[in-house]
Design a protein around this motif. Structure first.
Motif, PDB file in Angstrom:
ATOM      1  N   ASN A  99     -72.316  29.198-147.827  1.00  0.00           N
ATOM      2  CA  ASN A  99     -72.421  29.756-146.478  1.00  0.00           C
ATOM      3  C   ASN A  99     -71.338  29.122-145.616  1.00  0.00           C
ATOM      4  O   ASN A  99     -70.424  28.465-146.133  1.00  0.00           O
ATOM      5  CB  ASN A  99     -73.826  29.518-145.895  1.00  0.00           C
ATOM      6  CG  ASN A  99     -74.277  28.077-146.073  1.00  0.00           C
ATOM      7  OD1 ASN A  99     -73.543  27.141-145.746  1.00  0.00           O
ATOM      8  ND2 ASN A  99     -75.481  27.887-146.619  1.00  0.00           N
ATOM      9  N   ASN A 100     -71.442  29.323-144.321  1.00  0.00           N
ATOM     10  CA  ASN A 100     -70.436  28.802-143.389  1.00  0.00           C
ATOM     11  C   ASN A 100     -70.775  27.418-142.843  1.00  0.00           C
ATOM     12  O   ASN A 100     -70.078  26.927-141.947  1.00  0.00           O
ATOM     13  CB  ASN A 100     -70.249  29.779-142.220  1.00  0.00           C
ATOM     14  CG  ASN A 100     -69.677  31.114-142.677  1.00  0.00           C
ATOM     15  OD1 ASN A 100     -68.887  31.164-143.628  1.00  0.00           O
ATOM     16  ND2 ASN A 100     -70.079  32.192-142.012  1.00  0.00           N
ATOM     17  N   GLU A 101     -71.831  26.822-143.335  1.00  0.00           N
ATOM     18  CA  GLU A 101     -72.219  25.504-142.849  1.00  0.00           C
ATOM     19  C   GLU A 101     -71.211  24.439-143.309  1.00  0.00           C
ATOM     20  O   GLU A 101     -70.565  24.582-144.352  1.00  0.00           O
ATOM     21  CB  GLU A 101     -73.612  25.137-143.367  1.00  0.00           C
ATOM     22  CG  GLU A 101     -74.716  26.074-142.884  1.00  0.00           C
ATOM     23  CD  GLU A 101     -74.938  25.974-141.383  1.00  0.00           C
ATOM     24  OE1 GLU A 101     -74.679  24.886-140.824  1.00  0.00           O
ATOM     25  OE2 GLU A 101     -75.358  26.971-140.780  1.00  0.00           O
ATOM     26  N   LYS A 102     -71.085  23.387-142.511  1.00  0.00           N
ATOM     27  CA  LYS A 102     -70.171  22.310-142.856  1.00  0.00           C
ATOM     28  C   LYS A 102     -70.698  21.459-144.009  1.00  0.00           C
ATOM     29  O   LYS A 102     -69.936  20.926-144.802  1.00  0.00           O
ATOM     30  CB  LYS A 102     -69.908  21.421-141.633  1.00  0.00           C
ATOM     31  CG  LYS A 102     -69.121  22.114-140.535  1.00  0.00           C
ATOM     32  CD  LYS A 102     -67.754  22.552-141.030  1.00  0.00           C
ATOM     33  CE  LYS A 102     -66.943  23.205-139.925  1.00  0.00           C
ATOM     34  NZ  LYS A 102     -65.636  23.716-140.444  1.00  0.00           N
ATOM     35  N   LEU A 103     -72.006  21.312-144.101  1.00  0.00           N
ATOM     36  CA  LEU A 103     -72.619  20.502-145.153  1.00  0.00           C
ATOM     37  C   LEU A 103     -73.163  21.429-146.231  1.00  0.00           C
ATOM     38  O   LEU A 103     -74.026  22.264-145.962  1.00  0.00           O
ATOM     39  CB  LEU A 103     -73.738  19.627-144.570  1.00  0.00           C
ATOM     40  CG  LEU A 103     -74.034  18.323-145.310  1.00  0.00           C
ATOM     41  CD1 LEU A 103     -72.807  17.436-145.361  1.00  0.00           C
ATOM     42  CD2 LEU A 103     -75.204  17.598-144.674  1.00  0.00           C
ATOM     43  N   GLN A 104     -72.639  21.276-147.448  1.00  0.00           N
ATOM     44  CA  GLN A 104     -72.993  22.149-148.554  1.00  0.00           C
ATOM     45  C   GLN A 104     -73.695  21.351-149.648  1.00  0.00           C
ATOM     46  O   GLN A 104     -73.520  20.146-149.773  1.00  0.00           O
ATOM     47  CB  GLN A 104     -71.734  22.808-149.129  1.00  0.00           C
ATOM     48  CG  GLN A 104     -70.971  23.673-148.145  1.00  0.00           C
ATOM     49  CD  GLN A 104     -71.656  24.998-147.889  1.00  0.00           C
ATOM     50  OE1 GLN A 104     -72.330  25.540-148.760  1.00  0.00           O
ATOM     51  NE2 GLN A 104     -71.502  25.528-146.683  1.00  0.00           N
ATOM     52  N   GLU A 105     -74.497  22.079-150.443  1.00  0.00           N
ATOM     53  CA  GLU A 105     -75.161  21.486-151.598  1.00  0.00           C
ATOM     54  C   GLU A 105     -74.844  22.310-152.835  1.00  0.00           C
ATOM     55  O   GLU A 105     -74.947  23.538-152.805  1.00  0.00           O
ATOM     56  CB  GLU A 105     -76.679  21.411-151.398  1.00  0.00           C
ATOM     57  CG  GLU A 105     -77.122  20.324-150.448  1.00  0.00           C
ATOM     58  CD  GLU A 105     -78.633  20.123-150.477  1.00  0.00           C
ATOM     59  OE1 GLU A 105     -79.305  20.922-151.173  1.00  0.00           O
ATOM     60  OE2 GLU A 105     -79.122  19.206-149.817  1.00  0.00           O
ATOM     61  N   SER A 106     -74.450  21.626-153.908  1.00  0.00           N
ATOM     62  CA  SER A 106     -74.132  22.307-155.164  1.00  0.00           C
ATOM     63  C   SER A 106     -74.936  21.661-156.282  1.00  0.00           C
ATOM     64  O   SER A 106     -74.700  20.493-156.622  1.00  0.00           O
ATOM     65  CB  SER A 106     -72.635  22.199-155.469  1.00  0.00           C
ATOM     66  OG  SER A 106     -71.877  22.828-154.457  1.00  0.00           O
ATOM     67  N   PRO A 107     -75.909  22.391-156.851  1.00  0.00           N
ATOM     68  CA  PRO A 107     -76.730  21.824-157.923  1.00  0.00           C
ATOM     69  C   PRO A 107     -76.112  22.058-159.302  1.00  0.00           C
ATOM     70  O   PRO A 107     -75.279  22.943-159.501  1.00  0.00           O
ATOM     71  CB  PRO A 107     -78.055  22.578-157.784  1.00  0.00           C
ATOM     72  CG  PRO A 107     -77.655  23.909-157.231  1.00  0.00           C
ATOM     73  CD  PRO A 107     -76.427  23.687-156.384  1.00  0.00           C
ATOM     74  N   CYS A 108     -76.515  21.247-160.245  1.00  0.00           N
ATOM     75  CA  CYS A 108     -76.081  21.370-161.636  1.00  0.00           C
ATOM     76  C   CYS A 108     -77.219  20.919-162.528  1.00  0.00           C
ATOM     77  O   CYS A 108     -77.847  19.882-162.263  1.00  0.00           O
ATOM     78  CB  CYS A 108     -74.832  20.526-161.868  1.00  0.00           C
ATOM     79  SG  CYS A 108     -74.377  20.360-163.597  1.00  0.00           S
ATOM     80  N   ILE A 109     -77.503  21.690-163.581  1.00  0.00           N
ATOM     81  CA  ILE A 109     -78.594  21.383-164.502  1.00  0.00           C
ATOM     82  C   ILE A 109     -78.020  21.238-165.907  1.00  0.00           C
ATOM     83  O   ILE A 109     -77.234  22.070-166.354  1.00  0.00           O
ATOM     84  CB  ILE A 109     -79.660  22.495-164.480  1.00  0.00           C
ATOM     85  CG1 ILE A 109     -80.262  22.623-163.081  1.00  0.00           C
ATOM     86  CG2 ILE A 109     -80.751  22.221-165.506  1.00  0.00           C
ATOM     87  CD1 ILE A 109     -81.228  23.772-162.930  1.00  0.00           C
ATOM     88  N   PHE A 110     -78.407  20.172-166.595  1.00  0.00           N
ATOM     89  CA  PHE A 110     -77.960  19.975-167.971  1.00  0.00           C
ATOM     90  C   PHE A 110     -78.947  19.062-168.684  1.00  0.00           C
ATOM     91  O   PHE A 110     -79.789  18.413-168.055  1.00  0.00           O
ATOM     92  CB  PHE A 110     -76.558  19.367-168.008  1.00  0.00           C
ATOM     93  CG  PHE A 110     -76.519  17.910-167.626  1.00  0.00           C
ATOM     94  CD1 PHE A 110     -76.458  16.928-168.593  1.00  0.00           C
ATOM     95  CD2 PHE A 110     -76.545  17.529-166.296  1.00  0.00           C
ATOM     96  CE1 PHE A 110     -76.434  15.593-168.249  1.00  0.00           C
ATOM     97  CE2 PHE A 110     -76.509  16.198-165.935  1.00  0.00           C
ATOM     98  CZ  PHE A 110     -76.462  15.222-166.922  1.00  0.00           C
ATOM     99  N   ALA A 111     -78.846  19.030-169.999  1.00  0.00           N
ATOM    100  CA  ALA A 111     -79.702  18.180-170.830  1.00  0.00           C
ATOM    101  C   ALA A 111     -78.849  17.474-171.868  1.00  0.00           C
ATOM    102  O   ALA A 111     -77.858  18.029-172.365  1.00  0.00           O
ATOM    103  CB  ALA A 111     -80.784  19.003-171.510  1.00  0.00           C
TER     104      ALA A 111
END
Length: 482
Positions: free
Chosen positions: A145-157
């Protein structure tokens, strides 16, 4: 398989890889197709196959599912893309008209976009980290989105073999294993291997706990911003060392620059291990070093000044101690060496990999141990400097050291007999006929000196003529102040 998914299936697939699940169906299809084209890892393909089989198993006998490829073909699917088409070779494409069904969703094109071999982001190799496995290749952090604070998740095993490697590795310090899962972040730049670089406002969450990120170095200079050491972030102590899925969330500031993240299974090395490896493979033969000396001192026909020798110090410029393992970079133009032991220890704490002699890059893979200077250090133990001659030989420099250590002004301790001898000299002349230097007794306190000044003033008042200089009495031995 992906094109036959419903909205719920597409949302589950995109959520599994940490992509946005919002939007209309054609937007979800586009994201899923891009995922299959560019980022279809074995785990992603397994999830696609699972969703595909679940859907057709629920339908039962209503719709006969197309024959699914066997497991061996499933693993080969990701590596068997046709370079000119997005349709995998292992799946028949004659029964489905892809352009007619989904062409209008892909930017109005009449066919799926061909898979273009995009250049990948590469990270520089770190001497203190040996890569064992690549868990997640460098992937761009995409703002949602256009927000300054972003979150990016990652899933692995982790695989059982990887878990076993971590558990059986030795401890570098209490709670820190030598085999680690690390997160590396850099700029999204494919032109050259990238150094580690953190985005603003970075925070890393592993499962349910936040991971510590290296802080800023304090700056002692006014007006200079403090620097942050950007290193691999160790996630091992917060991960599930089992077959369970681990979730990593990277929080970052979106201020225009693009960043990529990668996950690696590495073995962390110590400076002692790197030194031992350097001693094994990095020693330059003394004869080769001697040939280099001759090359440096070879007469240059274009030069009017002939070089007859070059001096090399046996003192390390880093710690001002005698060299033990003389070392320099292969790319350096000088013969002066520094101590490999201290150089590796300093870069282990704060990696800069800059030569302390010429202040140019001296990476680990360019370091060599000078075999000639190592031999000289064992043969010449009473000198701190040598000189290389034009024929490749050398000689120690001891005379200048001895002269520099001798005091310029000899210090004399005068006893009472010597004082009497000085007082007995004839009318201000010494033994050589020269006037002796005035001697001031600094041991007298201020009160006695003030009394002497008052007495001198009284004598000046009584006598009209000039009085001779008053000689101090010598009660103690004096030391020359020069």
């Amino acid at each position: 398989m992906v094109m036959s998914f419903r909205v719920s299936d597409l949302q589950m697939l995109l959520g599994f890889v940490g992509r946005s699940k919002s939007g209309l169906k054609h937007e979800l299809v586009t994201r899923a197709l891009q995922l299959v084209q560019f980022d279809c890892s074995p785990e992603v393909f397994k999830k696609i196959k699972e969703l595909y089989e679940t859907r057709y198993n629920k339908k039962g006998s209503e719709v006969a599912p197309p024959p699914a490829p066997p497991r061996a073909e499933a693993l080969a699917l990701h590596s068997s893309y046709d370079r000119g088409s997005a349709v995998p070779r292992t799946l028949p494409a004659s029964n489905i008209d892809y352009p007619a069904l989904y062409g209008k969703y892909l930017n109005g094109l009449g066919r799926l976009p061909p898979k273009v071999a995009k250049p990948e982001v590469r990270l520089v190799k770190l001497p203190f980290y040996t890569t064992l496995d690549e868990l997640l290749k460098p992937t761009e952090l995409v703002p949602q989105n256009n927000e300054k604070l972003q979150e990016s998740p990652c899933i692995f095993a982790l695989t059982p073999r990887q878990v076993e490697l971590i558990r059986n590795s030795r401890e570098l310090q209490p709670g820190v294993k030598s085999v680690q899962v690390v997160l590396r972040i850099c700029y999204t730049d494919t032109s050259s291997p990238q150094e580690d670089q953190y985005p603003p406002n970075i925070a890393v969450k592993v499962n349910h706990s936040y991971c510590s990120v290296p802080g800023y170095y304090p700056s002692n200079k006014p007006g200079v911003e403090p620097k942050r050491p950007c290193r691999p972030i160790n996630l091992t102590h917060l991960m599930y060392l089992s077959a369970a899925t681990n979730r990593i969330t990277v929080t970052w500031g979106n201020y225009g620059k693009s960043y990529s993240v990668g996950l690696y299974l590495v073995r962390q090395m110590t400076s002692a291990e790197l030194l031992q490896r350097l001693k094994t493979i990095g020693i330059k033969h003394p004869e080769l070093c001697k040939a280099l000396v001759k090359e440096k001192l070879r007469l240059d026909p274009d030069s009017e000044i002939a070089t007859t020798g070059v001096r090399v110090s046996l003192i390390c410029p880093l710690v001002k101690m005698r060299l033990s393992v003389p070392c320099r970079a292969e790319t350096c133009a000088h013969l002066q060496c520094f101590d490999a032991v201290f150089y590796l220890q300093m870069n282990e704490k704060k990696p800069t990999w800059m030569c302390p002699v010429c202040d140019k890059p001296a990476p680990y893979d360019q370091l060599i141990i000078d075999g000639l200077l190592s031999k000289i250090l064992t043969e010449c133990e009473d000198a701190d400097e040598i000189e290389y001659l034009v024929d490749g030989s050398w000689c120690p420099i001891r005379a200048e050291k001895e002269r520099s250590c001798s005091p310029q002004c000899p210090i004399l301790v005068l006893g009472s007999s010597e004082v009497n001898g000085l007082l007995a000299t004839a009318n201000g002349t010494g033994e050589n006929g020269k006037a002796p230097a005035d001697v001031v007794d600094l041991t007298l306190d201020s009160s006695s000196s003030s009394e002497d000044e008052e007495e001198d003033e009284e004598e000046d008042d009584d006598d009209e003529g000039p009085q001779p200089k008053r000689r101090c009495s010598y009660e103690k031995g004096l030391v020359s102040a020069c």
